[in-house]
Design a protein around this motif. Structure first.
Motif, PDB file in Angstrom:
ATOM      1  N   SER A   6       7.177 -37.955  -5.004  1.00 41.26           N
ATOM      2  CA  SER A   6       7.430 -36.526  -4.773  1.00 41.26           C
ATOM      3  C   SER A   6       7.675 -36.245  -3.302  1.00 41.26           C
ATOM      4  O   SER A   6       8.559 -35.454  -2.947  1.00 41.26           O
ATOM      5  CB  SER A   6       6.256 -35.689  -5.278  1.00 41.26           C
ATOM      6  N   ALA A   7       6.905 -36.875  -2.435  1.00 37.30           N
ATOM      7  CA  ALA A   7       7.105 -36.688  -0.994  1.00 37.30           C
ATOM      8  C   ALA A   7       8.483 -37.201  -0.559  1.00 37.30           C
ATOM      9  O   ALA A   7       9.170 -36.546   0.232  1.00 37.30           O
ATOM     10  CB  ALA A   7       6.003 -37.395  -0.211  1.00 37.30           C
ATOM     11  N   ARG A  24       6.285 -28.948   1.930  1.00 37.94           N
ATOM     12  CA  ARG A  24       5.938 -29.441   0.594  1.00 37.94           C
ATOM     13  C   ARG A  24       5.735 -30.957   0.611  1.00 37.94           C
ATOM     14  O   ARG A  24       4.863 -31.480  -0.095  1.00 37.94           O
ATOM     15  CB  ARG A  24       7.016 -29.037  -0.398  1.00 37.94           C
ATOM     16  N   ALA A  42      -1.364 -37.644  -1.801  1.00 37.88           N
ATOM     17  CA  ALA A  42      -1.255 -39.103  -1.911  1.00 37.88           C
ATOM     18  C   ALA A  42      -2.381 -39.790  -1.155  1.00 37.88           C
ATOM     19  O   ALA A  42      -2.918 -40.802  -1.618  1.00 37.88           O
ATOM     20  CB  ALA A  42       0.101 -39.578  -1.398  1.00 37.88           C
ATOM     21  N   ARG A  96      11.059 -34.733  -1.603  1.00 40.52           N
ATOM     22  CA  ARG A  96      11.070 -33.555  -0.705  1.00 40.52           C
ATOM     23  C   ARG A  96      11.811 -33.858   0.594  1.00 40.52           C
ATOM     24  O   ARG A  96      12.542 -33.019   1.112  1.00 40.52           O
ATOM     25  CB  ARG A  96       9.654 -33.109  -0.383  1.00 40.52           C
ATOM     26  N   ASP A 128       2.716 -38.898  -6.324  1.00 39.08           N
ATOM     27  CA  ASP A 128       2.613 -38.170  -5.064  1.00 39.08           C
ATOM     28  C   ASP A 128       3.571 -38.734  -4.014  1.00 39.08           C
ATOM     29  O   ASP A 128       4.230 -37.984  -3.296  1.00 39.08           O
ATOM     30  CB  ASP A 128       1.180 -38.216  -4.527  1.00 39.08           C
ATOM     31  N   THR A 179       2.290 -31.574   1.850  1.00 41.77           N
ATOM     32  CA  THR A 179       1.300 -31.350   0.799  1.00 41.77           C
ATOM     33  C   THR A 179       1.238 -32.545  -0.143  1.00 41.77           C
ATOM     34  O   THR A 179       0.144 -32.977  -0.545  1.00 41.77           O
ATOM     35  CB  THR A 179       1.643 -30.071   0.022  1.00 41.77           C
ATOM     36  N   ASP A 180       2.407 -33.093  -0.482  1.00 38.28           N
ATOM     37  CA  ASP A 180       2.427 -34.275  -1.361  1.00 38.28           C
ATOM     38  C   ASP A 180       1.776 -35.478  -0.687  1.00 38.28           C
ATOM     39  O   ASP A 180       1.080 -36.257  -1.343  1.00 38.28           O
ATOM     40  CB  ASP A 180       3.865 -34.621  -1.754  1.00 38.28           C
ATOM     41  N   SER A 216      -4.261 -29.115   3.017  1.00 37.20           N
ATOM     42  CA  SER A 216      -3.429 -28.685   1.897  1.00 37.20           C
ATOM     43  C   SER A 216      -3.226 -27.171   1.903  1.00 37.20           C
ATOM     44  O   SER A 216      -2.119 -26.690   1.662  1.00 37.20           O
ATOM     45  CB  SER A 216      -4.060 -29.129   0.577  1.00 37.20           C
TER      46      SER A 216
END
Length: 153
Positions: free
Chosen positions: A140-141, A113, A121, A144, A137, A116-117, A70
């Motif tokens: 969000s991924a 990003r 997750a 992105r 999560d 990171t998601d 991360s």
């Protein structure tokens, strides 16, 4: 005669309005130049912070894999944002259009990003934590990745 004079005055008014609109959109722009340069400095400071965090989380013997990953993806996120800001600065500070580079940098930022998601997750979905956090999560991924594609197109 009145109609002709009115048309001429409308043309002059339109020409003056167009001149003001063009003047407002011309570069360099000192306000936007200052903004992107301050954003770049902020990204450099935050990147240094992420490097320090990665040095702690990624060092042996107490290496923590998820926080290490991360920290590294957060660092890449900041570097790509700084790259985009500096590409924009060439336009705002010097009038050199480099927005293609800015779009590519933003696309790479979205991938960092998304990484990171996905790291979040992996942690949230494998434990007994809330299903809502896991779903957030993952969604969000996906968002992105969609933004990545939008920046490339």
């Amino acid at each position: 005669a009145f109609v002709v004079a009115r048309r001429r005055s409308c043309r002059w008014a339109a020409a003056i309005l167009a001149a003001f609109v063009l003047a407002a959109g011309q570069y360099p722009s000192p306000r936007l130049c200052a903004f992107v340069l301050v954003e770049s400095i902020d990204d450099i400071v935050n990147t240094a912070y992420d490097i320090m965090q990665a040095a702690q989380d990624c060092s042996l013997p107490h290496m923590a894999e998820a926080p290490c990953a991360s920290d590294l993806t957060d660092m890449m996120n900041r570097w790509f944002r700084m790259s985009s800001d500096l590409c924009s600065a060439t336009l705002f500070c010097g009038g050199l259009d480099n927005e293609c580079g800015a779009s590519i940098s933003m696309a790479l930022r979205e991938l960092a990003r998304a990484s990171t998601d996905l790291i979040a997750a992996a942690s949230d979905c494998s434990s007994d934590r809330s299903v809502l956090t896991c779903t957030f999560d993952v969604v969000s991924a996906i968002d992105r990745v969609n933004r990545f594609i939008g920046n490339i197109i």
